[in-house]
Scaffold this active site. Structure first.
Site, PDB file in Angstrom:
ATOM      1  N   ASN A   9       0.869  -1.179   0.000  1.00 55.05           N
ATOM      2  CA  ASN A   9       0.000   0.000   0.000  1.00 55.05           C
ATOM      3  C   ASN A   9       0.907   1.231   0.000  1.00 55.05           C
ATOM      4  O   ASN A   9       1.471   1.579   1.035  1.00 55.05           O
ATOM      5  CB  ASN A   9      -0.897  -0.033   1.254  1.00 55.05           C
ATOM      6  CG  ASN A   9      -1.686   1.254   1.434  1.00 55.05           C
ATOM      7  OD1 ASN A   9      -1.768   2.077   0.521  1.00 55.05           O
ATOM      8  ND2 ASN A   9      -2.276   1.426   2.604  1.00 55.05           N
ATOM      9  N   GLU A  55      -5.619  -4.651  10.687  1.00 59.39           N
ATOM     10  CA  GLU A  55      -4.604  -3.611  10.867  1.00 59.39           C
ATOM     11  C   GLU A  55      -4.916  -2.799  12.120  1.00 59.39           C
ATOM     12  O   GLU A  55      -5.706  -1.840  12.061  1.00 59.39           O
ATOM     13  CB  GLU A  55      -4.574  -2.681   9.662  1.00 59.39           C
ATOM     14  CG  GLU A  55      -4.177  -3.349   8.368  1.00 59.39           C
ATOM     15  CD  GLU A  55      -3.565  -2.348   7.400  1.00 59.39           C
ATOM     16  OE1 GLU A  55      -2.443  -2.566   6.958  1.00 59.39           O
ATOM     17  OE2 GLU A  55      -4.222  -1.330   7.107  1.00 59.39           O
ATOM     18  N   SER A  93       3.162  -1.768  10.469  1.00 61.21           N
ATOM     19  CA  SER A  93       4.606  -1.796  10.727  1.00 61.21           C
ATOM     20  C   SER A  93       5.249  -3.140  10.368  1.00 61.21           C
ATOM     21  O   SER A  93       6.138  -3.617  11.065  1.00 61.21           O
ATOM     22  CB  SER A  93       4.900  -1.426  12.181  1.00 61.21           C
ATOM     23  OG  SER A  93       4.506  -0.086  12.432  1.00 61.21           O
ATOM     24  N   GLU A 135      -6.881   4.894   7.639  1.00 60.44           N
ATOM     25  CA  GLU A 135      -6.723   6.321   7.301  1.00 60.44           C
ATOM     26  C   GLU A 135      -7.982   6.855   6.622  1.00 60.44           C
ATOM     27  O   GLU A 135      -8.350   8.016   6.797  1.00 60.44           O
ATOM     28  CB  GLU A 135      -5.466   6.510   6.431  1.00 60.44           C
ATOM     29  CG  GLU A 135      -4.200   6.406   7.279  1.00 60.44           C
ATOM     30  CD  GLU A 135      -3.012   5.787   6.569  1.00 60.44           C
ATOM     31  OE1 GLU A 135      -2.984   5.772   5.325  1.00 60.44           O
ATOM     32  OE2 GLU A 135      -2.112   5.302   7.278  1.00 60.44           O
ATOM     33  N   GLY A 164       2.124   2.595  10.732  1.00 62.21           N
ATOM     34  CA  GLY A 164       3.058   3.709  10.555  1.00 62.21           C
ATOM     35  C   GLY A 164       3.762   4.140  11.834  1.00 62.21           C
ATOM     36  O   GLY A 164       4.369   5.201  11.882  1.00 62.21           O
ATOM     37  N   LYS A 170       0.158   4.253  -0.345  1.00 64.73           N
ATOM     38  CA  LYS A 170      -0.487   5.468   0.174  1.00 64.73           C
ATOM     39  C   LYS A 170      -0.238   6.643  -0.786  1.00 64.73           C
ATOM     40  O   LYS A 170      -0.127   6.436  -1.988  1.00 64.73           O
ATOM     41  CB  LYS A 170      -0.002   5.759   1.598  1.00 64.73           C
ATOM     42  CG  LYS A 170      -0.119   4.516   2.499  1.00 64.73           C
ATOM     43  CD  LYS A 170       0.008   4.786   3.946  1.00 64.73           C
ATOM     44  CE  LYS A 170      -0.153   3.475   4.705  1.00 64.73           C
ATOM     45  NZ  LYS A 170      -0.164   3.630   6.154  1.00 64.73           N
ATOM     46  N   HIS A 220      -9.634   1.275   4.847  1.00 73.31           N
ATOM     47  CA  HIS A 220      -8.339   1.462   5.508  1.00 73.31           C
ATOM     48  C   HIS A 220      -8.510   2.445   6.666  1.00 73.31           C
ATOM     49  O   HIS A 220      -9.309   3.387   6.578  1.00 73.31           O
ATOM     50  CB  HIS A 220      -7.316   1.983   4.500  1.00 73.31           C
ATOM     51  CG  HIS A 220      -5.938   2.033   5.084  1.00 73.31           C
ATOM     52  ND1 HIS A 220      -5.515   3.066   5.878  1.00 73.31           N
ATOM     53  CD2 HIS A 220      -4.904   1.151   5.014  1.00 73.31           C
ATOM     54  CE1 HIS A 220      -4.269   2.823   6.276  1.00 73.31           C
ATOM     55  NE2 HIS A 220      -3.882   1.664   5.759  1.00 73.31           N
TER      56      HIS A 220
HETATM   57  P1  PGA Z   1       2.630   0.583   7.675  1.00 76.68           P
HETATM   58  O1  PGA Z   1       1.166   0.772   7.076  1.00 76.68           O
HETATM   59  O2  PGA Z   1       3.185  -0.706   7.131  1.00 76.68           O
HETATM   60  O3  PGA Z   1       3.402   1.788   7.202  1.00 76.68           O
HETATM   61  O4  PGA Z   1       2.484   0.529   9.159  1.00 76.68           O
HETATM   62  C1  PGA Z   1       0.319  -0.324   6.844  1.00 76.68           C
HETATM   63  C2  PGA Z   1      -0.961   0.133   6.206  1.00 76.68           C
HETATM   64  O5  PGA Z   1      -1.413   1.240   6.512  1.00 76.68           O
HETATM   65  O6  PGA Z   1      -1.570  -0.579   5.378  1.00 76.68           O
END
Ligand code: PGA
Length: 257
Positions: A9, A167, A213, A97, A173, A11, A95
């Site tokens: 992903n 998640e 992460s 976000e 993140g 983003k 997601h």
């Molecule tokens: P990250 O994000 O691996 O940077 O923690 C995962 C995601 O948001 O799908």
């Protein structure tokens, strides 16, 4: 046997020029991935370029979101048909976000899931609790609510074409990943729900990914868990070598790499 799925992903990262370089590097690093399926979800603007870069390779193209209508007066939105035209096979929906920054509701996510399925896209429904919800012992309640709402009204045959990504919001993140045991516990719970909402067979075949992460040095610990069928990778998917390593580590579970 569930073939592990590793999804990048990206983003809101990558100009078209940068996306091309990254996609080529991943493609070259994963010429014949065995025992694993790999997909990349670049920003909308880079879908065409990435699609071209991975054409003819086993890597699948995915999107990070879509709208629920086929077309119309929805300024700034992108429909599922627009994604399939570019070669997308899957789409991330719900997601954290999208839920927390853009205030997407379960009802909207549900409409998106149904629309994606209608257009032949495989939706990956993302669910996960915040740190506060975990502290209050609400993890199972939250993910169950998100799953039931996200899949509301789907027929069993439609659920068959879905995947889930667990998640935890506190792990996205932050560099603080869930432990493999924490992920396994939630995945087991979700699989039980899949059996109830779909069927036993679906629960057996449906993939549940872990995200939050994930890095090259911890990816293997997740996919060693029988109920973790791959990973959804954010930040670490922007580094081709690291992403390729993650895919190869997850492939080991599939029996060959
Ligand atoms: P990250 O994000 O691996 O940077 O923690 C995962 C995601 O948001 O799908």
């Amino acid at each position: 046997m569930r073939v592990p799925l590793v999804v990048g992903n990206w983003k809101m990262h990558g100009t078209v020029a940068e996306a091309r370089i990254l996609a080529h590097a991943v493609r070259d690093g994963l010429k014949r991935p065995r025992g694993v399926e790999v997909a990349m979800c670049p920003p909308f603007t880079a879908l065409a370029a990435v699609g071209e870069a991975i054409a003819g390779s086993p890597i699948a193209l995915g999107a990070q979101n879509c709208h629920w209508e086929d077309k119309g007066a929805y300024t700034g939105e992108v429909s599922p048909a627009m994604l399939t035209e570019l070669g997308c096979r899957l789409v991330l929906l719900g997601h954290s976000e999208r839920r927390h920054v853009f205030r997407e509701t379960d009802e909207e996510i549900n409409r998106k899931v149904a629309a994606a399925l209608r257009h032949g896209l495989r939706p990956i429904l993302c669910v996960g609790e915040t740190a506060e919800q975990r502290r209050q012992g609400l993890t199972f309640t939250v993910v169950e609510g998100q799953l039931r709402a996200g899949w509301a009204g789907l027929a069993s045959a439609e659920i068959d074409r879905c995947s889930i990504a667990y998640e935890p919001v506190w792990a996205i993140g932050t560099g603080v990943n869930a432990t493999a045991a924490q992920a396994a516990e939630v995945h087991g719970y979700l699989r039980g729900l899949v059996s109830e909402l779909g069927s036993k067979d679906t629960a057996h075949s449906l993939r549940i990914l872990y995200g939050g992460s994930v890095k090259a040095d911890n990816a293997g610990s997740f996919t060693e868990e029988p109920d973790v069928d791959g990973v959804l990778v954010g930040g670490a998917s922007l580094d081709a070598a690291g992403f390729v390593t993650i895919a190869k580590k997850c492939a080991a579970k599939g029996g060959a790499s």
